[in-house]
Every structure is written in structure tokens, then in C-alpha cells.
Scaffold this motif. Structure first.
Motif, PDB file in Angstrom:
ATOM      1  N   GLN A 164       0.837  -1.201   0.000  1.00 17.69           N
ATOM      2  CA  GLN A 164       0.000   0.000   0.000  1.00 17.69           C
ATOM      3  C   GLN A 164       0.871   1.250   0.000  1.00 17.69           C
ATOM      4  OE1 GLN A 164      -3.050  -0.195  -0.638  1.00 17.69           O
ATOM      5  NE2 GLN A 164      -4.344   1.268   0.442  1.00 17.69           N
ATOM      6  N   PHE A 165       1.966   1.230   0.758  1.00 22.66           N
ATOM      7  CA  PHE A 165       2.928   2.327   0.703  1.00 22.66           C
ATOM      8  C   PHE A 165       3.443   2.492  -0.728  1.00 22.66           C
ATOM      9  CE2 PHE A 165       3.532   2.172   5.385  1.00 22.66           C
ATOM     10  CZ  PHE A 165       3.609   3.524   5.647  1.00 22.66           C
ATOM     11  N   GLU A 166       3.792   1.377  -1.354  1.00 25.52           N
ATOM     12  CA  GLU A 166       4.310   1.411  -2.727  1.00 25.52           C
ATOM     13  C   GLU A 166       3.311   2.077  -3.671  1.00 25.52           C
ATOM     14  OE1 GLU A 166       5.995  -1.834  -5.998  1.00 25.52           O
ATOM     15  OE2 GLU A 166       4.367  -2.379  -4.626  1.00 25.52           O
ATOM     16  N   CYS A 167       2.051   1.682  -3.586  1.00 24.25           N
ATOM     17  CA  CYS A 167       1.021   2.243  -4.465  1.00 24.25           C
ATOM     18  C   CYS A 167       0.821   3.732  -4.205  1.00 24.25           C
ATOM     19  CB  CYS A 167      -0.302   1.502  -4.273  1.00 24.25           C
ATOM     20  SG  CYS A 167      -0.316  -0.164  -4.935  1.00 24.25           S
ATOM     21  N   CYS A 168       0.855   4.130  -2.933  1.00 23.24           N
ATOM     22  CA  CYS A 168       0.665   5.544  -2.597  1.00 23.24           C
ATOM     23  C   CYS A 168       1.809   6.390  -3.138  1.00 23.24           C
ATOM     24  CB  CYS A 168       0.550   5.714  -1.084  1.00 23.24           C
ATOM     25  SG  CYS A 168      -1.016   5.134  -0.380  1.00 23.24           S
ATOM     26  N   ILE A 180       8.375  13.162  -1.361  1.00 22.45           N
ATOM     27  CA  ILE A 180       7.580  12.202  -0.608  1.00 22.45           C
ATOM     28  C   ILE A 180       8.382  11.623   0.553  1.00 22.45           C
ATOM     29  CG2 ILE A 180       6.316  10.024  -0.715  1.00 22.45           C
ATOM     30  CD1 ILE A 180       5.885  10.566  -3.711  1.00 22.45           C
ATOM     31  N   GLU A 181       7.811  11.737   1.741  1.00 21.36           N
ATOM     32  CA  GLU A 181       8.391  11.148   2.945  1.00 21.36           C
ATOM     33  C   GLU A 181       7.447  10.075   3.458  1.00 21.36           C
ATOM     34  OE1 GLU A 181       9.245  12.580   7.553  1.00 21.36           O
ATOM     35  OE2 GLU A 181       9.688  13.961   5.898  1.00 21.36           O
ATOM     36  N   VAL A 182       7.983   8.900   3.744  1.00 17.51           N
ATOM     37  CA  VAL A 182       7.163   7.844   4.345  1.00 17.51           C
ATOM     38  C   VAL A 182       7.657   7.585   5.761  1.00 17.51           C
ATOM     39  CG1 VAL A 182       6.437   6.717   2.216  1.00 17.51           C
ATOM     40  CG2 VAL A 182       8.604   6.046   3.259  1.00 17.51           C
ATOM     41  N   LEU A 183       6.720   7.521   6.686  1.00 23.52           N
ATOM     42  CA  LEU A 183       7.005   7.197   8.082  1.00 23.52           C
ATOM     43  C   LEU A 183       6.419   5.817   8.311  1.00 23.52           C
ATOM     44  CD1 LEU A 183       7.801   7.676  11.013  1.00 23.52           C
ATOM     45  CD2 LEU A 183       5.762   9.113  11.278  1.00 23.52           C
ATOM     46  N   ILE A 184       7.293   4.801   8.335  1.00 28.68           N
ATOM     47  CA  ILE A 184       6.818   3.421   8.274  1.00 28.68           C
ATOM     48  C   ILE A 184       6.952   2.694   9.611  1.00 28.68           C
ATOM     49  CG2 ILE A 184       7.432   3.327   5.825  1.00 28.68           C
ATOM     50  CD1 ILE A 184       9.802   1.494   6.631  1.00 28.68           C
ATOM     51  N   VAL A 232      10.336  -3.493  -0.945  1.00 32.22           N
ATOM     52  CA  VAL A 232       9.221  -3.039  -1.785  1.00 32.22           C
ATOM     53  C   VAL A 232       9.029  -1.535  -1.640  1.00 32.22           C
ATOM     54  CG1 VAL A 232       6.707  -3.146  -2.083  1.00 32.22           C
ATOM     55  CG2 VAL A 232       8.028  -5.254  -1.822  1.00 32.22           C
ATOM     56  N   ILE A 233       9.069  -1.051  -0.407  1.00 27.60           N
ATOM     57  CA  ILE A 233       8.885   0.383  -0.158  1.00 27.60           C
ATOM     58  C   ILE A 233      10.045   1.178  -0.749  1.00 27.60           C
ATOM     59  CG2 ILE A 233       8.732   2.159   1.625  1.00 27.60           C
ATOM     60  CD1 ILE A 233       7.362   0.064   3.411  1.00 27.60           C
TER      61      ILE A 233
END
Length: 292
Positions: free
Chosen positions: A115-119, A132-136, A148-149
């Protein structure tokens, strides 16, 4: 709950701007960590037209005793339309920098990595100039899910350490201090062009020496950016605040972090993981990295 000191008072927001952001979020049926986790900076960030999007639902499969996000053992299935709705919000809010985070989804085999990948991919296709910053979450140590991310090439990968090693079992019972460091270390090795980031909260009974040890550990895995803030007890059922840390101590930690080689240290009582996250754009210009 303990009475807060003067330096923790938050200015009243301009509700017209806040209402506009909330209207967009409600229209697109999106969640934000700003609201779900009772962030004290919600007024300031919403007034600036920024928000940290909380994907994969508002309920978490972990019940950490410091966090105000709801617990649910079996959350709802993922919504395949969520990436498109999130990207639409980025357009409407005219964001130059977006932060995407999630609850822990330990019920999913990949912890929600797909889902992170798609977003990431959807936001980038619609708004290519937005960083884009992801907080995982820690993905339960599923390093293939981390791959994947990272393969989606976010600009910043953030994973919070939260507290010192000694307090992990009490504060973050389903997390592991070593796993957090390993996630950040693997991220830098697998995708050296991605800026890594982590955050810690203080006021839970840690010592100055323990805080400095965490900072040294994060630098040992080449973490680039650090945020440090005061823990605030959301409700009576959450962990108590052991002490309120004076702004001068935060400044001392900031200077220590800079001496260790962090590219950026944001430290103050009200600092949270995504506080002033947009400043990373200037950082990327000062310390550019070439993507593969």
C-alpha cells in the motif's frame, strides 16, 4: 495528568484554514495522524496547508501505551482506492512535500508495504514535483517488505525509535530496539539516495546519557535526520509523563546531534515526527543524492 509548563502552550489556530484542510480530508475520506494521534501542532500544520496522511485505516494492531491511536486486532481490509484519493488531496492542498504514514498492520503478510508502494507511485505520477516522505512501521522485521517500499523510491524514509533502549519493553512492548536500528541501516545500504530519519520522545524517565546513546546509535547506522520532542500523556490510561524537559536541554541535544554528523536535528518540546518536515527540501539541495 501533570500540569504543563509555560513552554508547552500552543497558539490558537486560525480555524478558517484548519476547516478548509479538514473539509478536503473529509471529502476524500482520508485519515491524518494529526487528528488520530492528538498532535499538539495540528493547528499550525493545518494552517500551513500541510498534513501527515495516515493510510490503511485509523486503527492499529498494536496498543502501545504512549499512543492515542485506536487499537483493533483485526482492522478492515485495505482500500484499493486510497492511493488515488491521497494523491488527489496532495493536488488540492498544493503540497510541495507530503508525509505518508500508517498504523501497524501486523495482520498483513507484508505489513502494508504494497500500500505504501502504491501511494508513493500514485502521488508521484500525479504530482511529480512533490517530495515524498514515508514514516513506516517496523514491518515485523520483514526486510523483503522494506525492499518493496524502497524500490518505490521515496525521498525520505522515516522510522521512529521512540525511546531509549532501557524503556523499550515498557513503552514499545511489541517493538525491538535492535530491529529499529537494523531497519534504518538496511535502508541506507539498499537505497543510499534515500534520506533516513528517526524520532524520539523524552519525558518518560530516560537519562541524558541514555538519550545521547540513542543519538550515537542512530548515527552509527548513518541516520540523516533526527526529531526530538516532549512526550505528552494523551489520556489518563496512557503512560504518565515522568518529567517535562526544558527547551534549553533540547537545544543542548540539538547541538550534540549536529556534532555527531546528523544533517538535521529538530529538537523542541513540541517537535513531532513530521513537524516542519517540508524543510527537507532545502536539505536535499544542500546535500544532493543521485537516485539509481
Amino acid at each position: 495528568m501533570t500540569v504543563k509548563p509555560e513552554w508547552l502552550r500552543v497558539k490558537a489556530p486560525q480555524w478558517e484554514r484548519v476547516g478548509n484542510v479538514k473539509e478536503i480530508l473529509r471529502d476524500l475520506a482520508l485519515n491524518t495522524v494529526c487528528e488520530e494521534a492528538s498532535c499538539p501542532n495540528i493547528g499550525e500544520c493545518f494552517n500551513a496547508g500541510t498534513a501527515t496522511f495516515l493510510i490503511m485505516g485509523p486503527a492499529c494492531t498494536r496498543a502501545c501505551p504512549y499512543c492515542d491511536i485506536d487499537f483493533e486486532k483485526k482492522p478492515k481490509p485495505l482500500d484499493v482506492t486510497e492511493p488515488e484519493r491521497l494523491a488527489e488531496a496532495v493536488l488540492r492542498l498544493k503540497l510541495n512535500h507530503v508525509v505518508i504514514t500508517s498504523v501497524n498492520r501486523d495482520d498483513l503478510p507484508d505489513g502494508g508495504a504494497s500500500q505504501f508502494e502504491c501511494c508513493i507511485q500514485t502521488v508521484r505520477s500525479i504530482s511529480p514535483q512533490t517530495t515524498i516522505e514515508v514514516l513506516i512501521p517496523d514491518l515485523c522485521g520483514n526486510w523483503q517488505a522494506l525492499d518493496v517500499i524502497l524500490a518505490a523510491q521515496p525521498d525520505v524514509l522515516n522510522h521512529n525509535t521512540e525511546t531509549v533502549k532501557r524503556l523499550y519493553r515498557r513503552v514499545r512492548p511489541q517493538g525491538e530496539y535492535g530491529r529499529t536500528l537494523e531497519l534504518l541501516s538496511r535502508s541506507r545500504k539498499l537505497a543510499p539516495w534515500v534520506y533516513t530519519k528517526s524520532g524520539i520522545m523524552v519525558g518518560l524517565g530516560e537519562t541524558d546519557a541514555e538519550v545521547r546513546e540513542v543519538m550515537e546509535d542512530l548515527r552509527s547506522v548513518n541516520c540523516d535526520i533526527l526529531t526530538m520532542g516532549q512526550y505528552l500523556q494523551p489520556t489518563q490510561k496512557h503512560l504518565n509523563v515522568e518529567n517535562f524537559v526544558h527547551p534549553e536541554q533540547f537545544d543542548a541535544w540539538r547541538k550534540f546531534g549536529e556534532s555527531l554528523g546528523f544533517l538535521q536535528v529538530i529538537a523542541s518540546p513540541l517537535t513531532r515526527s513530521s513537524y516542519h518536515a517540508e524543510q527537507v527540501k532545502a536539505l536535499m539541495q544542500l546535500y544532493p543524492r543521485q537516485k539509481n
